[in-house]
Design a protein around this motif. Sequence first.
Motif, short mmCIF file in Angstrom:
data_model
loop_
_atom_site.label_atom_id
_atom_site.label_comp_id
_atom_site.label_asym_id
_atom_site.label_seq_id
_atom_site.Cartn_x
_atom_site.Cartn_y
_atom_site.Cartn_z
N PRO A 59 4.78 50.12 -14.17
CA PRO A 59 3.44 50.63 -13.32
C PRO A 59 3.97 50.73 -12.18
N GLY A 60 3.31 51.77 -11.20
CA GLY A 60 3.58 52.18 -10.06
C GLY A 60 2.53 52.14 -9.12
N ALA A 61 2.15 53.10 -8.39
CA ALA A 61 1.17 53.35 -7.63
C ALA A 61 -0.08 53.61 -8.19
N PRO A 62 -1.10 53.40 -7.53
CA PRO A 62 -2.39 53.74 -8.42
C PRO A 62 -2.70 55.11 -9.06
N ALA A 63 -1.96 55.92 -8.32
CA ALA A 63 -2.04 57.26 -8.91
C ALA A 63 -1.39 57.79 -10.17
N SER A 64 -0.22 57.09 -10.28
CA SER A 64 0.60 57.10 -11.51
C SER A 64 -0.27 56.23 -12.57
N ILE A 65 -0.74 55.19 -12.27
CA ILE A 65 -1.26 54.26 -13.25
C ILE A 65 -2.26 54.90 -13.85
N SER A 66 -3.55 55.39 -12.95
CA SER A 66 -4.44 56.08 -13.37
C SER A 66 -4.28 57.18 -14.56
N LYS A 105 5.77 46.82 -19.42
CA LYS A 105 6.93 47.83 -19.66
C LYS A 105 6.33 48.58 -20.76
N TRP A 106 5.69 49.76 -20.26
CA TRP A 106 5.04 50.50 -21.14
C TRP A 106 5.91 51.70 -21.74
N THR A 107 5.59 51.79 -23.16
CA THR A 107 6.14 52.88 -23.94
C THR A 107 5.04 53.15 -24.92
N TYR A 108 5.40 54.08 -25.99
CA TYR A 108 4.63 54.56 -26.98
C TYR A 108 5.12 54.45 -28.13
N ARG A 109 4.25 53.94 -29.35
CA ARG A 109 4.78 53.83 -30.50
C ARG A 109 5.66 54.90 -31.28
N SER A 110 5.37 56.12 -30.81
CA SER A 110 6.13 57.23 -31.30
C SER A 110 7.15 57.81 -30.28
N LEU A 331 7.09 60.72 -11.22
CA LEU A 331 5.80 61.40 -11.52
C LEU A 331 5.06 61.12 -10.19
N GLU A 332 4.88 60.32 -9.49
CA GLU A 332 4.36 60.09 -8.26
C GLU A 332 4.79 61.08 -7.00
#
Length: 351
Positions: A59-66, A105-110, A331-332
Motif C-alpha cells: 500500500p502506498g499513497a491514497p492515490a494508488s490505494i484508491s 502485501k497485495w497480489t492477485y490469485r491469477s 504508479l504514483e
Amino acid sequence: MTAIAILGAGCSGLAAAHVLQDAGWQVALFEKSRDVGGRVATRSREGFIYDHGAQYIKPGAPASISWITGRFRTPDLIDIEKPVWVFNGQGEIQEGDAEQNAEEKWTYRSGLTTLAKQMARGLDIHLETRIDHVQQTPQGWWLTPEHGVEQGPFSRLLITFPLPQARELLQRSQLEPGLQEAIDTQLSVATYRPLLSIMLGYRPTPQRRPYYALVNIDKAHPISWLAWEHEKAPERVSSGAGLLIAQMAPDYSRAQWEREDSELVREGADMVAQLVQEEELATPIFSDVQRWRYALPDQKADSEQLHTLTLPSGLAFCGDGFVGGRVHRALEHGIQIASLLAYATTPPDQQ
C-alpha cells in the motif's frame, strides 16, 4: 493536436494514460513487448502460475490505494497473510521486522499482471511496437518505430521505460539544440542493478514454513530473495505441487548473466536446498529463468530538475528510475507526472 504519446506500458505508463484521458487528451501508448505491465509480469506454464518480476504490491499513497482497491479492483485481489523473514550471508534465518510484516502485501490469485490488464482496458495500446527514435518539430513530436510507419504529430511525449533505455532512444533522436545534451546529463545519473530470477517447481509440495518468503539483510548471500510462490494462492499450482522463486543478488547476477539456464537452475536449486536445509529442493521438476537487465534502480534521477528542463518542450518522464522499484511508487509517479503534463496547457478541444 489533442494527442499525447506514451512510450512504455508498465504500471507507471498505464497510470499516466488514465490521468491524461481523464483530463480530455487522446492518448496512444507504444509498448515493445507482447503484453503490458513491465516488471509486473506473470507466467503460466506446465500448471504453475508465477510472478517472475515484482513479487507483490505494498500500500502506498491514497492515490494508488484508491486505484488498486477501487477503480481497478478485481475479486482476484488478496493479501499475502504470511510474513517475510530474513537471513544473513551464513544462511541463518530469523523472524523479520514486525512493523513491516504488519503491512499488507497485495497480489492477485491469477498473478500480478491482473492489475496491468485491468488498467489497460479502454486504452489505445500498440503492442510489439518498439520506437527507434523520436523527432521534435514545430508541428509536434514524431515517432519512428523499428518497423512500420511514422506516428504523429503528438503535442506531448511521455517516456516511461528504464532510464538507460530512455537515454539510448534520445541519443538516436532529434531534439532542439541544447535540450538533448541537458537531458542526457540528467538521465546519466540513474543506474540499475541486474537480476536473475530462477523459478523452481516441485512435486510433492515443499515443507510448509511459518513465512511466505525470505530476504537477505546483509547483501552477503548469492540469493537476495526466496519466495514460496504457492503460498500466495492454491490456484498457483496443481494439487500436490509447489513453486519457489529465487531472485539472485546483483553481484551474482552480473557474474553469471551469460551462463546457460540449466546451469543456473542446477546451482540455484542447490543453494535453495542448502539455505532452507531441505535436500529434496535440489531436484526440481520444473524450472524457468528470467533475466531482468534493468531490474531495480540503484541510483535515481532527479525528477524535478529534469522536468524543469523538459516540460516547456512537452516532454516528460516517469517510472522507477525516479522513485525506486516498488510498484506503488511507479504508479504514483505516473499519476504525478501525467498531472503536470496534462495541465501544462489546456487540451485544444476544450479551449
